[in-house]
Design a protein around this motif. Structure first.
Motif, mmCIF file in Angstrom:
data_model
loop_
_atom_site.group_PDB
_atom_site.id
_atom_site.type_symbol
_atom_site.label_atom_id
_atom_site.label_comp_id
_atom_site.label_asym_id
_atom_site.label_seq_id
_atom_site.Cartn_x
_atom_site.Cartn_y
_atom_site.Cartn_z
ATOM 1 N N ILE A 289 38.167 -75.888 -78.467
ATOM 2 C CA ILE A 289 38.984 -76.715 -77.361
ATOM 3 C C ILE A 289 39.024 -76.604 -76.220
ATOM 4 N N ALA A 290 38.539 -75.859 -75.375
ATOM 5 C CA ALA A 290 38.100 -75.670 -74.122
ATOM 6 C C ALA A 290 37.355 -76.874 -74.620
ATOM 7 N N ASP A 291 36.379 -77.118 -75.026
ATOM 8 C CA ASP A 291 35.626 -78.520 -74.620
ATOM 9 C C ASP A 291 35.784 -80.088 -75.387
ATOM 10 N N CYS A 292 37.082 -79.771 -75.716
ATOM 11 C CA CYS A 292 38.205 -81.215 -76.139
ATOM 12 C C CYS A 292 38.444 -81.298 -74.262
ATOM 13 N N ARG A 293 39.247 -80.333 -74.000
ATOM 14 C CA ARG A 293 39.820 -80.603 -72.595
ATOM 15 C C ARG A 293 39.011 -80.766 -71.195
ATOM 16 N N ALA A 294 37.931 -80.194 -71.445
ATOM 17 C CA ALA A 294 36.943 -80.398 -71.126
ATOM 18 C C ALA A 294 36.767 -81.550 -70.370
ATOM 19 N N ARG A 295 36.970 -82.641 -71.516
ATOM 20 C CA ARG A 295 36.116 -84.112 -71.205
ATOM 21 C C ARG A 295 37.267 -84.925 -71.699
ATOM 22 N N ASP A 296 38.281 -84.219 -71.697
ATOM 23 C CA ASP A 296 39.670 -84.746 -71.622
ATOM 24 C C ASP A 296 40.263 -85.507 -72.755
ATOM 25 N N VAL A 297 39.946 -84.812 -73.888
ATOM 26 C CA VAL A 297 40.121 -85.465 -75.223
ATOM 27 C C VAL A 297 40.779 -84.160 -75.827
ATOM 28 N N VAL A 298 42.035 -85.132 -76.633
ATOM 29 C CA VAL A 298 43.262 -84.335 -76.773
ATOM 30 C C VAL A 298 42.892 -83.176 -78.562
ATOM 31 N N PRO A 299 42.594 -82.024 -78.344
ATOM 32 C CA PRO A 299 42.111 -81.407 -79.300
ATOM 33 C C PRO A 299 43.458 -81.318 -79.979
#
Length: 304
Positions: free
Chosen positions: A89-99
Motif C-alpha cells: 500500500i505504501a509503495d502504491c501511494r508513493a507512486r501515486d497509484v490508488v491501492p
C-alpha cells in the motif's frame, strides 16, 4: 493523500471482479490503480484453481500484490500479511497509484488497516507447542489453555489448533493472551471500505457454482500435483477449503463426490462466518451485489 479503497465480502460475493472493474475504470480516468490481496490462500504458489486466483491475464492488466509469495510448505501468519500488505500500500501511494485492498477475513483486514500490534514470537516455544498439538490433539491442548487462561480459551474454538498454539506461546512469553480485537481505529489514512451485500440464497448458489467450476477446471489434478510437491506438510495450505477435502479423497477417506459436497458445505459455513465478522465493522459502506451504481459510488471517493 492517495485514497485507499477496500473491497470486502464473503467468498464468491464478487469482490475480486469488482476490484478489477474499479481499477480499470480508474485507469480509464487517468488514475493508475493496483490491487493488494488480503486473502490468506492467494499467497501460495501453485494454489490457483481452488483459491479462484486472478488469472494471468487479469494480473497482467492490473498488478496484484501479495500473491504467489510463499511455497505451500510455508506458513503465512497474520503479522506477515500485515507487513507485506502495508508495504504494498505504501509503495502504491508513493507512486501515486490508488491501492485497492481486497479480502474477506476481518482479522487480516483489520491487521492491515487498524492500529493492530502483535506480541513477539519464539521459534522454540512455538515448535514445542506444535509438537504437543500433534501428540495430544487440539481438544486436549484447548483444555491446557483453559487451565492457564480461561478467558482466552473461551474465545478460541477447541478445533482451532493453530490459534491455541499461538495463545499458549504468547502466554508463555508475556503471561497473557488478548483474544479480542482492538477498537475500530484506522492506523492508515484516507481509508474507504465498501462491502458486498448479498443474500444467503444467492451466495449459496454462487458457492455451489464456483466449486463445480473448480472441479471442472481440474482441482483434483492440481491438488495431486501439489501433494507430490509437499502440500500435506504445509500447516496452512493443506487446510484450505477444497484442498483439504481433495486430500481426504486422495487418501481414500471419502469419495470424490463426498469431497465435492463437503467443499460446498464448508465454503458456505466459512462465508457465513466471514459475513458475520465483517458486519460488526461500522465503517463499512455496504453495496448491493451487482447493483449498477456500485462502481460510481466507489469512484466518487477518489475524486478531488
Amino acid at each position: 493523500m492517495t485514497p485507499l479503497l477496500v473491497l470486502v465480502g464473503p467468498t464468491a460475493s464478487g469482490k475480486s471482479a469488482l476490484a478489477i472493474d474499479v481499477a480499470r475504470a480508474l485507469r480509464d480516468r487517468g488514475r493508475p490503480a493496483e490491487i493488494v490481496n488480503a486473502d490468506s490462500m492467494l499467497v501460495y504458489r501453485g494454489m490457483d484453481i481452488g483459491t479462484a486466483k486472478p488469472t494471468p491475464a487479469e494480473r497482467a492488466e492490473t498488478p496484484h500484490h501479495v500473491v504467489d509469495v510463499l511455497d505451500i510448505a510455508e506458513t503465512a501468519t497474520v503479522a506477515d500479511f500485515q507487513r507485506l500488505a502495508r508495504a504494498a500500500i505504501a509503495d502504491c501511494r508513493a507512486r501515486d497509484v490508488v491501492p485497492i485492498l481486497v479480502g474477506g477475513s476481518a482479522l487480516y483486514l483489520r491487521a492491515i488497516l487498524d492500529d493492530f500490534s502483535f506480541p513477539g514470537t519464539d521459534a522454540q516455544i512455538r515448535a514445542r507447542w506444535e509438537g504437543e498439538l500433534e501428540r495430544l490433539g487440539s481438544a486436549e491442548l484447548h483444555r491446557i489453555l483453559a487451565e492457564r487462561d480461561p478467558s482466552s480459551a473461551a474465545a478460541i474454538l477447541p478445533g482451532n489448533g493453530r490459534r491455541i498454539v499461538r495463545a499458549l506461546e504468547v502466554i508463555e512469553l508475556t503471561g497473557s493472551f488478548r483474544a479480542t480485537l482492538p477498537t475500530w481505529t484506522y492506523l492508515l489514512p484516507d481509508v474507504h471500505q465498501f462491502g458486498i451485500d448479498i443474500s444467503r440464497e444467492a451466495l449459496d448458489r454462487r458457492i455451489a457454482e464456483r466449486v463445480d467450476l473448480m472441479w471442472e477446471a481440474g482441482l483434483v489434478d492440481e491438488v495431486r500435483r501439489l501433494e507430490a510437491a509437499g502440500l500435506r506438510t504445509g500447516l496452512t495450505a493443506s487446510r484450505a477449503l477444497g484442498y483439504r477435502q481433495v486430500l481426504s479423497y486422495l487418501a481414500d477417506e471419502m469419495t470424490q463426490s463426498e469431497a465435492r459436497a463437503a467443499t460446498i458445505v464448508g465454503t458456505r459455513r466459512f462465508a457465513r462466518k466471514q459475513l458475520s465478522w465483517l458486519r460488526r465493522d461500522p465503517r463499512i459502506v455496504w453495496l448491493e451485489a451487482g447493483a449498477p451504481a456500485n462502481l460510481r459510488r466507489i469512484l466518487a471517493v477518489t475524486e478531488d
